[in-house]
Design a protein around this motif. Structure first.
Motif, mmCIF file in Angstrom:
data_model
loop_
_atom_site.group_PDB
_atom_site.id
_atom_site.type_symbol
_atom_site.label_atom_id
_atom_site.label_comp_id
_atom_site.label_asym_id
_atom_site.label_seq_id
_atom_site.Cartn_x
_atom_site.Cartn_y
_atom_site.Cartn_z
ATOM 1 N N GLY A 238 0.779 -1.233 0.000
ATOM 2 C CA GLY A 238 0.000 0.000 0.000
ATOM 3 C C GLY A 238 0.807 1.278 0.000
ATOM 4 N N TYR A 239 2.076 1.228 -0.361
ATOM 5 C CA TYR A 239 2.922 2.423 -0.378
ATOM 6 C C TYR A 239 3.617 2.532 -1.736
ATOM 7 C CZ TYR A 239 1.993 2.697 4.566
ATOM 8 O OH TYR A 239 1.350 2.808 5.777
ATOM 9 N N PRO A 240 2.927 3.108 -2.724
ATOM 10 C CA PRO A 240 3.472 3.198 -4.091
ATOM 11 C C PRO A 240 4.461 4.354 -4.255
ATOM 12 C CG PRO A 240 1.263 4.131 -4.024
ATOM 13 C CD PRO A 240 1.545 3.630 -2.635
ATOM 14 N N LEU A 241 5.674 4.140 -3.821
ATOM 15 C CA LEU A 241 6.718 5.156 -3.985
ATOM 16 C C LEU A 241 7.212 5.160 -5.426
ATOM 17 C CD1 LEU A 241 8.812 4.620 -0.729
ATOM 18 C CD2 LEU A 241 6.995 6.283 -1.149
ATOM 19 N N PRO A 242 7.778 6.278 -5.899
ATOM 20 C CA PRO A 242 8.323 6.312 -7.278
ATOM 21 C C PRO A 242 9.410 5.260 -7.467
ATOM 22 C CG PRO A 242 8.148 8.531 -6.381
ATOM 23 C CD PRO A 242 7.860 7.590 -5.247
ATOM 24 N N PRO A 243 9.362 4.479 -8.555
ATOM 25 C CA PRO A 243 10.364 3.423 -8.757
ATOM 26 C C PRO A 243 11.795 3.955 -8.788
ATOM 27 C CG PRO A 243 8.519 3.171 -10.283
ATOM 28 C CD PRO A 243 8.334 4.479 -9.603
ATOM 29 N N GLY A 244 12.001 5.097 -9.454
ATOM 30 C CA GLY A 244 13.348 5.649 -9.515
ATOM 31 C C GLY A 244 13.881 6.038 -8.150
ATOM 32 N N PHE A 245 13.012 6.535 -7.298
ATOM 33 C CA PHE A 245 13.395 6.905 -5.931
ATOM 34 C C PHE A 245 13.872 5.677 -5.169
ATOM 35 C CE2 PHE A 245 11.623 7.744 -1.510
ATOM 36 C CZ PHE A 245 12.742 8.431 -1.084
ATOM 37 N N VAL A 246 13.107 4.582 -5.249
ATOM 38 C CA VAL A 246 13.479 3.349 -4.545
ATOM 39 C C VAL A 246 14.778 2.782 -5.105
ATOM 40 C CG1 VAL A 246 12.706 1.024 -3.937
ATOM 41 C CG2 VAL A 246 11.043 2.886 -4.063
ATOM 42 N N LEU A 247 14.941 2.825 -6.426
ATOM 43 C CA LEU A 247 16.167 2.307 -7.041
ATOM 44 C C LEU A 247 17.388 3.112 -6.601
ATOM 45 C CD1 LEU A 247 16.603 1.097 -10.683
ATOM 46 C CD2 LEU A 247 18.314 2.575 -9.659
ATOM 47 N N ALA A 248 17.272 4.444 -6.614
ATOM 48 C CA ALA A 248 18.418 5.285 -6.261
ATOM 49 C C ALA A 248 18.827 5.072 -4.811
ATOM 50 C CB ALA A 248 18.073 6.750 -6.520
ATOM 51 N N VAL A 249 17.846 4.988 -3.918
ATOM 52 C CA VAL A 249 18.166 4.772 -2.503
ATOM 53 C C VAL A 249 18.857 3.428 -2.318
ATOM 54 C CG1 VAL A 249 17.157 4.390 -0.227
ATOM 55 C CG2 VAL A 249 16.320 6.259 -1.664
ATOM 56 N N GLN A 250 18.351 2.379 -2.969
ATOM 57 C CA GLN A 250 18.988 1.068 -2.851
ATOM 58 C C GLN A 250 20.411 1.090 -3.383
ATOM 59 O OE1 GLN A 250 16.448 -2.664 -3.559
ATOM 60 N NE2 GLN A 250 15.339 -1.083 -4.681
ATOM 61 N N ALA A 251 20.612 1.740 -4.530
ATOM 62 C CA ALA A 251 21.946 1.766 -5.137
ATOM 63 C C ALA A 251 22.967 2.388 -4.190
ATOM 64 C CB ALA A 251 21.902 2.540 -6.456
ATOM 65 N N VAL A 252 22.575 3.449 -3.507
ATOM 66 C CA VAL A 252 23.501 4.127 -2.586
ATOM 67 C C VAL A 252 23.688 3.310 -1.310
ATOM 68 C CG1 VAL A 252 23.870 6.198 -1.198
ATOM 69 C CG2 VAL A 252 22.948 6.399 -3.510
ATOM 70 N N VAL A 253 22.574 2.901 -0.704
ATOM 71 C CA VAL A 253 22.633 2.226 0.599
ATOM 72 C C VAL A 253 23.306 0.860 0.488
ATOM 73 C CG1 VAL A 253 21.223 1.156 2.384
ATOM 74 C CG2 VAL A 253 20.676 3.451 1.574
ATOM 75 N N LEU A 254 22.937 0.073 -0.522
ATOM 76 C CA LEU A 254 23.460 -1.290 -0.610
ATOM 77 C C LEU A 254 24.944 -1.308 -0.967
ATOM 78 C CD1 LEU A 254 20.504 -3.184 -2.302
ATOM 79 C CD2 LEU A 254 21.059 -2.919 0.109
ATOM 80 N N HIS A 255 25.372 -0.376 -1.827
ATOM 81 C CA HIS A 255 26.802 -0.332 -2.138
ATOM 82 C C HIS A 255 27.611 0.141 -0.932
ATOM 83 C CE1 HIS A 255 25.405 -0.725 -6.306
ATOM 84 N NE2 HIS A 255 26.611 -1.178 -6.551
ATOM 85 N N ALA A 256 27.018 1.013 -0.118
ATOM 86 C CA ALA A 256 27.703 1.416 1.113
ATOM 87 C C ALA A 256 27.772 0.253 2.097
ATOM 88 C CB ALA A 256 26.976 2.604 1.740
ATOM 89 N N ALA A 257 26.679 -0.517 2.214
ATOM 90 C CA ALA A 257 26.672 -1.675 3.114
ATOM 91 C C ALA A 257 27.649 -2.745 2.655
ATOM 92 C CB ALA A 257 25.258 -2.249 3.207
ATOM 93 N N LEU A 258 27.856 -2.842 1.344
ATOM 94 C CA LEU A 258 28.776 -3.848 0.813
ATOM 95 C C LEU A 258 30.178 -3.654 1.362
ATOM 96 C CD1 LEU A 258 29.035 -6.192 -1.307
ATOM 97 C CD2 LEU A 258 29.733 -4.443 -2.937
ATOM 98 N N TRP A 259 30.572 -2.384 1.571
ATOM 99 C CA TRP A 259 31.923 -2.086 2.019
ATOM 100 C C TRP A 259 32.125 -2.316 3.508
ATOM 101 C CZ3 TRP A 259 35.886 -1.700 -1.160
ATOM 102 C CH2 TRP A 259 35.611 -1.418 -2.504
ATOM 103 N N THR A 260 31.093 -2.774 4.210
ATOM 104 C CA THR A 260 31.310 -3.175 5.599
ATOM 105 C C THR A 260 32.158 -4.437 5.673
ATOM 106 O OG1 THR A 260 29.267 -4.492 5.617
ATOM 107 C CG2 THR A 260 29.100 -2.168 6.299
ATOM 108 N N GLY A 261 32.226 -5.178 4.554
ATOM 109 C CA GLY A 261 32.991 -6.419 4.539
ATOM 110 C C GLY A 261 32.234 -7.612 5.053
ATOM 111 N N ILE A 262 30.999 -7.407 5.532
ATOM 112 C CA ILE A 262 30.176 -8.511 6.027
ATOM 113 C C ILE A 262 29.286 -8.993 4.899
ATOM 114 C CG2 ILE A 262 28.490 -9.229 7.758
ATOM 115 C CD1 ILE A 262 29.437 -6.968 9.513
ATOM 116 N N PRO A 263 29.253 -10.294 4.615
ATOM 117 C CA PRO A 263 28.388 -10.796 3.543
ATOM 118 C C PRO A 263 26.938 -10.360 3.726
ATOM 119 C CG PRO A 263 29.873 -12.516 4.287
ATOM 120 C CD PRO A 263 30.050 -11.371 5.234
#
Length: 324
Positions: A238-263
């Motif tokens: 029930g929360y239709p956020l803009p697809p580009g907004f969700v994609l951009a946030v994931q791209a930034v957050v997940l790549h930052a989390a990747l560098w924690t070194g934890i799988p």
């Protein structure tokens, strides 16, 4: 141990947002949502396998498509369970070599796959950043939009500077390599390997345009399905956020989390996504969305990886002569 730690933390992170609300939210999710997310994960993996198949065929590697699919499943598994995803590259190269590819050809296939992925993000993320302005203005009314514009402009300038100075950076890297004794002793061998890779790259770049278009389309399908899982989960809740907004946030957050070194980011990506979307999605709903998202991007790929392992091992044993 790291894989178990990272996977365990990723599974536990949504429960930190509210275990009781999460259990109730998951019970309310229709079964077809899980089926669609699983189908999206499978199609995303098949799109990647199709991309690898085209790259392999272009370099003269005639692998059966089902073997390429199994290699893709296992490679994605290795990316998810290793720090920084580093094991995925070695596993992919090793399995291609076991299938008859030379080191240069296997490296070219893997590097071309990464270049295509980077091309997608280089095009998709800037376009998606434009869609950040509207949600940020409505969700964070006190924010100064000039700050957002300044950050986006600064990132664009940084990318431009790196591109302009790529030649001096290459020369500096080459000078550093000359000072390392191990690399200097193997300079001729590395030079031959680099020439072979360049030759393979040249054959890829001079191929038919239809193949290049197909590679871009398969790459786009692969990543849109993977990064669209969270958007779809939020839409179903029930929360239709803009697809580009969700994609951009994931791209930034997940790549930052990747560098924690934890799988799998160790749950850091999950909690960061919950914090970023807190102004638009309630905490309990976000916890449910994160479980659905992890189902599509972690649990399903891990299960597919186990299937890939079993298929490759069964094939190896069936081709090994029985001991007398």
């Amino acid at each position: 141990m790291l894989a178990l730690l990272g996977g365990g933390l990723a599974m536990a992170a949504p429960f930190l947002l509210g275990a009781h609300e999460l259990a109730a939210g998951l019970r309310a999710v229709p079964a077809h949502v899980f089926l669609l997310l699983a189908a999206g994960a499978a199609v995303s993996a098949l799109a990647k396998a199709g991309k690898l198949q085209l790259l392999q065929n272009a370099l003269g590697l005639r692998l059966r498509f089902m073997r390429t699919v199994a290699i893709t499943f296992v490679t994605d598994f290795a990316f998810l369970v290793s720090p920084l995803g580093a094991a995925g590259y070695g596993v992919n190269i090793g399995l291609l070599q076991r299938s008859g590819a030379s080191w240069a050809k296997a490296t070219t296939v893997v590097s071309a796959d990464q270049v295509l992925d980077l091309t997608f993000f280089a095009l998709a993320v800037p376009i998606s950043l434009v869609s950040l302005v509207g949600p940020l203005a409505t969700g964070l009314p006190g924010i100064n939009l000039s700050i957002i514009a300044g950050v986006v402009a600064g990132a664009a300038i940084l990318v431009g500077m790196l591109w302009v100075s790529r030649r001096p950076l290459e020369r500096a890297l080459d000078a550093v390599c000359r000072r390392i004794l191990w690399l200097r002793a193997r300079r001729a061998q590395l030079a031959r390997f680099r020439q072979n890779v360049r030759a393979q790259w040249a054959s890829l770049m001079t191929g038919p345009r239809d193949r290049f278009v197909a590679l871009l389309l398969l790459t786009t399908l692969q990543w849109l399905l993977r990064y669209g899982a969270l958007w779809f989960a939020l839409l179903e809740l029930g929360y239709p956020l803009p697809p580009g907004f969700v994609l951009a946030v994931q791209a930034v957050v997940l790549h930052a989390a990747l560098w924690t070194g934890i799988p799998a980011g160790g749950g850091g990506g999950d909690l960061a996504l919950a914090a970023v979307f807190a102004n638009w999605v309630p905490r309990a709903t976000m916890a449910t969305a994160l479980v659905l998202w992890r189902f599509a991007t972690l649990y399903c790929p891990l299960m597919l990886g186990a299937v890939g392992f079993a298929a490759l091992e069964w094939r190896r044993r069936s081709r090994t002569p029985a001991a007398e």
